[in-house]
Design an enzyme around this catalytic site. Structure first.
Site, PDB file in Angstrom:
ATOM      1  N   TYR A 117      80.386  83.801  22.054  1.00 18.82           N
ATOM      2  CA  TYR A 117      79.639  83.855  23.315  1.00 18.82           C
ATOM      3  C   TYR A 117      78.804  82.612  23.593  1.00 18.82           C
ATOM      4  CZ  TYR A 117      76.309  85.303  19.760  1.00 18.82           C
ATOM      5  OH  TYR A 117      75.552  85.363  18.617  1.00 18.82           O
ATOM      6  N   GLY A 118      78.875  81.603  22.716  1.00 18.13           N
ATOM      7  CA  GLY A 118      78.024  80.427  22.896  1.00 18.13           C
ATOM      8  C   GLY A 118      78.757  79.121  22.667  1.00 18.13           C
ATOM      9  N   THR A 119      78.312  78.358  21.682  1.00 17.08           N
ATOM     10  CA  THR A 119      78.839  77.010  21.464  1.00 17.08           C
ATOM     11  C   THR A 119      80.254  76.982  20.901  1.00 17.08           C
ATOM     12  OG1 THR A 119      77.909  76.800  19.242  1.00 17.08           O
ATOM     13  CG2 THR A 119      76.503  76.129  21.107  1.00 17.08           C
ATOM     14  N   LEU A 120      80.828  78.133  20.574  1.00 18.22           N
ATOM     15  CA  LEU A 120      82.223  78.187  20.131  1.00 18.22           C
ATOM     16  C   LEU A 120      83.195  78.407  21.290  1.00 18.22           C
ATOM     17  CD1 LEU A 120      81.669  80.246  16.890  1.00 18.22           C
ATOM     18  CD2 LEU A 120      82.580  77.922  16.996  1.00 18.22           C
ATOM     19  N   GLU A 140      77.579  79.493  11.280  1.00 24.06           N
ATOM     20  CA  GLU A 140      76.621  80.501  11.739  1.00 24.06           C
ATOM     21  C   GLU A 140      75.618  80.914  10.659  1.00 24.06           C
ATOM     22  OE1 GLU A 140      76.455  80.945  14.766  1.00 24.06           O
ATOM     23  OE2 GLU A 140      78.442  80.725  15.628  1.00 24.06           O
TER      24      GLU A 140
END
Length: 116
Positions: free
Chosen positions: A7-10, A72
């Site tokens: 849901y973010g930087t990936l 993570e």
């Protein structure tokens, strides 16, 4: 093989997406309203709440999952959660750090964090 919801930087076009370039992309998907998407500065985190969050689903192998876990910082900063998606049960990274003073991203979309 495992499904992972990111849901973010990936996500595609984001800074850490390179870790997923060899993985099968299944699609974009809004979660049920069971999270809060927090702005941690350079990246987001989700915690339990009442907000839908936009993410992407990938099929990853064990070596890729291990690389994602290192990024993570599992189990220190994040741990694995499980979420039912249209493609089956997926892992996601659940933030476990301090939340006091952090703002939720109202849109539920990391890319729209600056949109008022």
């Amino acid at each position: 093989m495992a499904l992972v919801w990111v849901y973010g930087t990936l996500r595609r076009g984001e800074g850490n997406h390179g870790l997923l370039t060899d993985c099968a992309y299944l699609g974009q998907w809004w979660s049920p309203p069971c999270f809060y998407l927090l702005d941690l500065g350079e990246y987001p985190g989700v915690i339990t709440g009442q907000q839908a969050v936009l993410g992407e689903i990938y099929v990853v192998d064990e070596p890729t999952l291990a690389r994602l876990d290192r990024l993570e910082e599992v189990p220190v900063e994040y741990d694995h959660g499980r979420l039912r998606t249209p493609w089956g049960e997926a892992l996601y990274y659940h933030y476990r750090g301090p939340t006091r003073g952090l703002a939720a991203i109202a849109s539920g979309d990391w890319r729209a964090r600056y949109v008022c």
